[in-house]
Scaffold this active site. Structure first.
Site, PDB file in Angstrom:
ATOM      1  N   SER A   1       0.786  -1.235   0.000  1.00  0.00           N
ATOM      2  CA  SER A   1       0.000   0.000   0.000  1.00  0.00           C
ATOM      3  C   SER A   1       0.817   1.285   0.000  1.00  0.00           C
ATOM      4  O   SER A   1       0.233   2.377  -0.085  1.00  0.00           O
ATOM      5  CB  SER A   1      -0.964   0.010   1.188  1.00  0.00           C
ATOM      6  OG  SER A   1      -2.037  -0.881   0.953  1.00  0.00           O
TER       7      SER A   1
ATOM      8  N   THR B   1       1.739   3.581   5.343  1.00  0.00           N
ATOM      9  CA  THR B   1       2.128   2.210   5.661  1.00  0.00           C
ATOM     10  C   THR B   1       1.764   1.296   4.505  1.00  0.00           C
ATOM     11  O   THR B   1       0.999   1.657   3.611  1.00  0.00           O
ATOM     12  CB  THR B   1       1.419   1.709   6.931  1.00  0.00           C
ATOM     13  OG1 THR B   1       0.006   1.843   6.742  1.00  0.00           O
ATOM     14  CG2 THR B   1       1.864   2.493   8.161  1.00  0.00           C
ATOM     15  N   GLY B   2       2.292   0.100   4.553  1.00  0.00           N
ATOM     16  CA  GLY B   2       1.953  -0.937   3.585  1.00  0.00           C
ATOM     17  C   GLY B   2       2.321  -2.276   4.192  1.00  0.00           C
ATOM     18  O   GLY B   2       3.231  -2.355   5.020  1.00  0.00           O
TER      19      GLY B   2
END
Length: 267
Positions: free
Chosen positions: A64, A208-209
């Site tokens: 993401s 974030t991811g």
């Protein structure tokens, strides 16, 4: 006198190098038993700090964190006119039971989609952009390996697209300085929706991811920049874990601990 000046200069350079190396070695205490990497770029002083420099060069799926360029591309192509553009939730195509969060199960605009990291919204955005325009834009942005062959609505989700921590920071630097081939308006909108915390002392922006890595492990990312005291610090952190829960908090916690330890975030 010249000899004395040269000696003092050499001593000063050695001291600076020692401090930098000391900072780098000290970062290991934040990762402990968590495999990962960290890159920091100090804009004002043109200085990098890295933990695990070999891994900093290694490319991984962006998950993401790709929502940053995906947002820019959506705006730049006109698929999304502004941050308030709503894409309706398709319950049949994106069933509630497949959602990572209950927040996903409703209509979203760009602002809320990035806040709650709504994957379906960005999959729909990418499909509307289309493969030809997406390929052209990803290449123009020089994002990672620039490979979108893994499917127009999933190439950034443990598929063909890959990027290193070093490249994440390089991309963010160009984004912040408005040196990407996109309009100032698009950059301004994305900068606005990336803000996580804003106080009189600092502004923290980022994304974030996280998700499966393809080898039984999970990968977590936290990338962004911190504006404080007339300076900007760009960062990229990635960590490994046995499941999503094992990477969800550490990717952010480790980053914040490092920024606090360096004196950039308040205790």
């Amino acid at each position: 006198m010249d000899i004395l000046k040269r000696f003092c200069l050499l001593a000063s350079l050695c001291l600076c190098a020692a401090v930098a190396l000391g900072d780098a070695s000290d970062l290991s205490k934040f990762f402990k038993n968590t495999p990962g990497a960290f890159v920091l770029y100090d804009l004002k002083n043109d200085r990098y700090l890295r933990y695990n420099p070999v891994r900093c060069k290694q490319r991984f799926t962006p998950h993401s964190t790709f929502k940053i360029p995906n947002s820019l591309i959506g705006l730049e192509t006109g698929v999304i006119p502004n941050a308030d553009f709503v894409i309706p939730w398709d319950r049949q195509q994106y069933p509630p039971e497949e959602a990572m969060s209950e927040e996903w199960n409703r209509d979203h605009d760009l602002r809320s989609a990035i806040k709650y990291s709504v994957v379906w919204y960005y999959r729909e955005l990418a499909k509307r952009v289309g493969e030809a325009r997406m390929k052209k834009m990803v290449q123009a942005l020089r994002y990672g390996n620039q490979d979108i062959s893994g499917g127009i609505d999933r190439f950034w989700l443990n598929s063909s697209l890959a990027i290193s921590a070093n490249e994440q920071v390089a991309f963010l630097k160009r984004f912040y300085a408005e040196k990407l081939p996109v309009s100032q308006r698009s950059v301004k909108i994305v900068k606005d929706i990336l803000v996580l915390e804003k106080t009189p002392e600092y502004t923290l922006s980022g994304k974030t991811g996280g998700g499966p890595r393809g080898d039984g492990k999970y990968l977590g990312w936290f990338v962004g920049y911190l504006e404080t005291r007339g300076n900007v610090y760009f960062f990229a952190t990635n960590v490994d874990g046995d499941n999503f829960a094992a990477i969800r908090e550490p990717r952010v916690t480790i980053t914040r601990q490092i920024l606090t330890n360096l004196g950039y975030l308040p205790h």
